[in-house]
Design a protein around this motif. Structure first.
Motif, PDB file in Angstrom:
ATOM      1  N   ALA A  86       0.832  -1.208   0.000  1.00  9.07           N
ATOM      2  CA  ALA A  86       0.000   0.000   0.000  1.00  9.07           C
ATOM      3  C   ALA A  86       0.864   1.256   0.000  1.00  9.07           C
ATOM      4  N   ARG A  87       1.909   1.265   0.804  1.00  6.82           N
ATOM      5  CA  ARG A  87       2.798   2.434   0.838  1.00  6.82           C
ATOM      6  C   ARG A  87       3.513   2.612  -0.506  1.00  6.82           C
ATOM      7  N   ALA A  88       3.976   1.505  -1.073  1.00 12.32           N
ATOM      8  CA  ALA A  88       4.658   1.578  -2.366  1.00 12.32           C
ATOM      9  C   ALA A  88       3.696   2.076  -3.447  1.00 12.32           C
ATOM     10  N   TYR A  89       2.447   1.629  -3.389  1.00 11.47           N
ATOM     11  CA  TYR A  89       1.463   2.053  -4.385  1.00 11.47           C
ATOM     12  C   TYR A  89       1.182   3.554  -4.253  1.00 11.47           C
ATOM     13  N   GLY A  90       1.035   4.022  -3.007  1.00 11.97           N
ATOM     14  CA  GLY A  90       0.804   5.455  -2.798  1.00 11.97           C
ATOM     15  C   GLY A  90       1.949   6.292  -3.339  1.00 11.97           C
ATOM     16  N   VAL A 142     -10.254  -1.779   4.477  1.00  6.47           N
ATOM     17  CA  VAL A 142     -10.056  -0.808   3.401  1.00  6.47           C
ATOM     18  C   VAL A 142      -9.571   0.522   3.978  1.00  6.47           C
ATOM     19  N   GLN A 143     -10.163   0.956   5.090  1.00  6.28           N
ATOM     20  CA  GLN A 143      -9.714   2.194   5.725  1.00  6.28           C
ATOM     21  C   GLN A 143      -8.267   2.081   6.179  1.00  6.28           C
ATOM     22  N   TYR A 144      -7.923   0.942   6.731  1.00  9.27           N
ATOM     23  CA  TYR A 144      -6.551   0.720   7.189  1.00  9.27           C
ATOM     24  C   TYR A 144      -5.576   0.816   6.016  1.00  9.27           C
ATOM     25  N   VAL A 145      -5.915   0.139   4.937  1.00  3.20           N
ATOM     26  CA  VAL A 145      -5.027   0.121   3.773  1.00  3.20           C
ATOM     27  C   VAL A 145      -4.907   1.507   3.153  1.00  3.20           C
ATOM     28  N   THR A 146      -6.027   2.222   3.028  1.00  4.34           N
ATOM     29  CA  THR A 146      -5.949   3.548   2.416  1.00  4.34           C
ATOM     30  C   THR A 146      -5.154   4.524   3.279  1.00  4.34           C
ATOM     31  N   SER A 147      -5.150   4.304   4.607  1.00  3.94           N
ATOM     32  CA  SER A 147      -4.306   5.169   5.443  1.00  3.94           C
ATOM     33  C   SER A 147      -2.838   4.928   5.129  1.00  3.94           C
ATOM     34  N   GLU A 148      -2.469   3.665   4.846  1.00  2.00           N
ATOM     35  CA  GLU A 148      -1.096   3.357   4.461  1.00  2.00           C
ATOM     36  C   GLU A 148      -0.778   3.913   3.073  1.00  2.00           C
ATOM     37  N   VAL A 149      -1.747   3.843   2.171  1.00  3.98           N
ATOM     38  CA  VAL A 149      -1.573   4.418   0.835  1.00  3.98           C
ATOM     39  C   VAL A 149      -1.315   5.924   0.958  1.00  3.98           C
ATOM     40  N   GLY A 150      -2.094   6.599   1.815  1.00  5.26           N
ATOM     41  CA  GLY A 150      -1.909   8.038   2.011  1.00  5.26           C
ATOM     42  C   GLY A 150      -0.531   8.362   2.550  1.00  5.26           C
TER      43      GLY A 150
END
Length: 389
Positions: A86-90, A142-150
């Motif tokens: 998720a972090r790499a994708y963000g 999903v919220q957890y993952v999007t926080s990592e994406v952010g």
């Protein structure tokens, strides 16, 4: 809610959740294509940034698969591998120029397609009530993952910003050092997202604005068409532009900032053209003699060349230069007469004086300098003296 510490106990009815997850994973390829379609249809930046569709499909499939697994396992937090992805994708999407809010919105668009599929799949089941807690947990996932994406997006933006700063400094150094080969100039332009073989125009002004105001100039330039970078050096501010549609708009932004007169270079091609355009802009700014406004090399190149020639040509203009310095009203008469197509009436209107007054001033100029502005040579030499005076 701290998603990282949310209850991780499995759902009370893992069999039902696992059954639905297996059904969804069996149809994952179609689901991923549908979700990617909806992302591109609903979020403009996923089309406007020219992202490769294959890349989007692959990432959508990966995260849908991970989310469906979370549904089957009844968990809310991402695994270490999911967090890292998720972090790499963000960071990747930040490098692509996709806004953070659009990246995170894409996850909700994608998983909305999953929830709709679940509704259809469960039409014949009688254990929907048992699955609702698992679905709620997946939304938390999903919220957890999007926080990592952010977080990854913020890191990516910081890295991209630092890379642009470094590339900008290198470009500024290369422009001032003729010993730097064009290949390095080419690389610096490429790293700033320019087409090194394209057309460029450069603008220059003396450095007066602080860093915050210069960032505002960069932001306003980016609101319109074209690519721009504002280079902040100790002595001057340089604006490099490509693919702009209106130089007038660019120059209006620069003047609105209140940073002083601007010199505008010619449109030139390639790395050598970048160097040529900045030299044009500097000569034009010098020929402008500190007067407000934009001084375009295309308009005043003869006077810019005279100014650039230095003491070798100035002695030819000494008497006219002294006259221009001591009689600014005469100098203005010469300038307006030249700028208004040798029309006494038009020049007089511009100066808000009677035509006879303007004629008297031109005659007086001729008397003091020996230069008749009604002849081509006399007017050219007079105008050069006025611009240098």
């Amino acid at each position: 809610m701290d998603l990282a510490t949310t209850d991780q106990r499995p759902d009370a009815n893992p069999t039902a959740a696992a059954c639905v997850a297996a059904h969804l994973r069996a149809d994952l390829a179609r689901l991923a294509v549908r979700a990617a379609d909806e992302i591109q249809q609903q979020i403009d930046s996923f089309l406007s940034q020219d992202l490769p569709r294959a890349d989007l499909d692959a990432h959508v499939r990966f995260f849908l698969d991970a989310g469906i697994r979370a549904l089957g396992e009844g968990r809310t937090a991402a695994t270490d591998a999911e967090r890292e992805a998720a972090r790499a994708y963000g960071a990747r999407r930040a490098a692509d120029g996709v806004p953070a809010e659009d990246v995170m919105l894409s996850f909700y668009v994608a998983f909305r397609a999953v929830w709709e599929e679940i509704g259809g799949a469960l039409a014949q089941r009688d254990d929907l009530g048992d699955l609702l807690p698992a679905m709620e947990r997946t939304m938390l996932w999903v919220q957890y993952v999007t926080s990592e994406v952010g977080a990854g997006h913020r890191d990516g933006q910081a890295c991209a910003s630092m890379a642009r700063v470094v590339a900008g400094r290198r470009l500024a150094e290369a422009l001032d050092d003729p010993a730097v080969p064009e290949s390095e100039l080419h690389t610096a332009l490429e790293r700033l997202d320019f087409d090194p073989q394209g057309e460029f125009q450069l603008w220059v002004r003396r450095r007066q604005a602080d860093a915050t105001r210069l960032q505002a100039v960069q932001s306003r330039l980016e609101e319109g068409p074209g690519r721009f970078v504002v280079l902040d050096t100790p002595g001057e501010v340089v604006i490099v532009g490509q693919d702009w549609q209106s130089a007038d708009r660019v120059e209006a932004v620069l003047l609105a900032d209140g940073g002083g007169p601007v010199g505008a270079g010619l449109v030139r091609t390639g790395p050598a053209g970048v160097r040529g355009s900045i030299n044009d802009a500097r000569r034009a700014l010098c020929a402008g003699r500190g007067r407000p406004g934009v001084h375009r090399y295309a308009d005043i190149w003869p006077f810019a060349l005279v100014a650039d020639a230095g003491a070798g040509r100035v002695p030819l203009l000494e008497e006219a230069l002294e006259t221009a310095r001591c009689n600014p009203h005469l100098a203005e008469a010469v300038r307006e007469f030249a700028d208004h197509g040798f029309s006494v009436a038009a020049a007089a209107r511009a100066l808000n004086v009677h035509a006879n007054t303007l004629t008297y001033r031109l005659d007086r100029w001729h008397e003091l300098t020996g230069l008749d502005c009604r002849t081509y040579t006399g007017l050219f030499t007079s105008r050069a003296a006025v611009e240098l005076g």
